[in-house]
Structures are given as structure tokens and as C-alpha cells.
Design a protein around this motif. Sequence first.
Motif, PDB file in Angstrom:
ATOM      1  N   GLY A 206       0.837  -1.193   0.000  1.00 54.37           N
ATOM      2  CA  GLY A 206       0.000   0.000   0.000  1.00 54.37           C
ATOM      3  C   GLY A 206       0.870   1.240   0.000  1.00 54.37           C
ATOM      4  N   VAL A 207       0.295   2.351  -0.450  1.00 57.86           N
ATOM      5  CA  VAL A 207       1.017   3.618  -0.486  1.00 57.86           C
ATOM      6  C   VAL A 207       0.114   4.735   0.027  1.00 57.86           C
ATOM      7  N   VAL A 208       0.749   5.702   0.699  1.00 57.88           N
ATOM      8  CA  VAL A 208       0.008   6.835   1.254  1.00 57.88           C
ATOM      9  C   VAL A 208       0.887   8.078   1.186  1.00 57.88           C
ATOM     10  N   ALA A 209       0.249   9.204   0.910  1.00 59.16           N
ATOM     11  CA  ALA A 209       0.922  10.503   1.009  1.00 59.16           C
ATOM     12  C   ALA A 209       0.398  11.194   2.258  1.00 59.16           C
TER      13      ALA A 209
ATOM     14  N   PRO B 115       4.183  -2.574   3.383  1.00 55.89           N
ATOM     15  CA  PRO B 115       4.191  -3.947   2.875  1.00 55.89           C
ATOM     16  C   PRO B 115       3.332  -4.891   3.727  1.00 55.89           C
ATOM     17  N   PHE B 116       2.597  -4.334   4.683  1.00 56.86           N
ATOM     18  CA  PHE B 116       1.664  -5.110   5.511  1.00 56.86           C
ATOM     19  C   PHE B 116       2.350  -6.244   6.253  1.00 56.86           C
ATOM     20  N   SER B 117       3.604  -6.029   6.631  1.00 55.04           N
ATOM     21  CA  SER B 117       4.359  -7.066   7.311  1.00 55.04           C
ATOM     22  C   SER B 117       5.561  -6.476   8.033  1.00 55.04           C
TER      23      SER B 117
ATOM     24  N   THR C 202       5.998   0.015   8.171  1.00 58.87           N
ATOM     25  CA  THR C 202       5.996   1.166   7.274  1.00 58.87           C
ATOM     26  C   THR C 202       7.411   1.626   6.940  1.00 58.87           C
ATOM     27  N   VAL C 203       7.575   2.052   5.700  1.00 57.66           N
ATOM     28  CA  VAL C 203       8.792   2.731   5.279  1.00 57.66           C
ATOM     29  C   VAL C 203       8.370   4.125   4.839  1.00 57.66           C
TER      30      VAL C 203
END
Length: 114
Positions: free
Chosen positions: A53-56, A65-67, A87-88
Amino acid sequence: MGDVDDSLAAMGEPERGCLQRVIATAWRVVPEADQGRSYGMPALKVDGKPLIGVVAAAKHLSIFPFSPEVVDAVAPKLAGFSLSKGTVRFTPDHPVPEEVVEEMVRLRLAEIRR
């Protein structure tokens, strides 16, 4: 269009371009991935499970990456990036290297398919 395309289309540059690059990289690795949502964010899914998933956000961009295991596995390659459990975080000026995005996607796909 789908959830990911629609969400990215609503963003301004340079955020949209940076996140599109992440999604394009994921699709090169897993071309059969579907667009969807997971935990309220735009995400690619495989076998009904979230792949990436990606978010701004206001001050950064995020890859999910849900992990936590996937983040831990690539953490040594991400010195200088903000990392948390799953999260990265990065900025347009300091994007996550494409080979690291590819590795995250491959590792997450392996988890899904186990």
C-alpha cells in the motif's frame, strides 16, 4: 480505473509520481496483482490479501508492505529512512531505491503464498 489509480490521480506532484513509481515497480514483480484497499489505503492485492500500500501524508510518503517481517528484512538497506513496524517513510527528494521496493514486494508475495 481502480482504487490505487483513483487515489494517485487525486494527488499532486511530486508525490503522485513517487508513489506511481512504487506501484509500477510492484506490478512489474507481480503483474497479476489487483487494485483495492486495505486498512483504508490504496493497495495492490494478491489472492485477496494486501501486497503493498502507499500513502501521502503531510510531510512524507509511506510504503506499507503489511508485514513487520518484510520491513525488518530490508531495514539494513534503508539507512537514513524512517521505519516503523510495518511502514517505510520517505520523501520525493529521498525515494526508496527501486531494488528495495522489488525486494519488499517479493518478500510479501512469499508470505502471502505460503
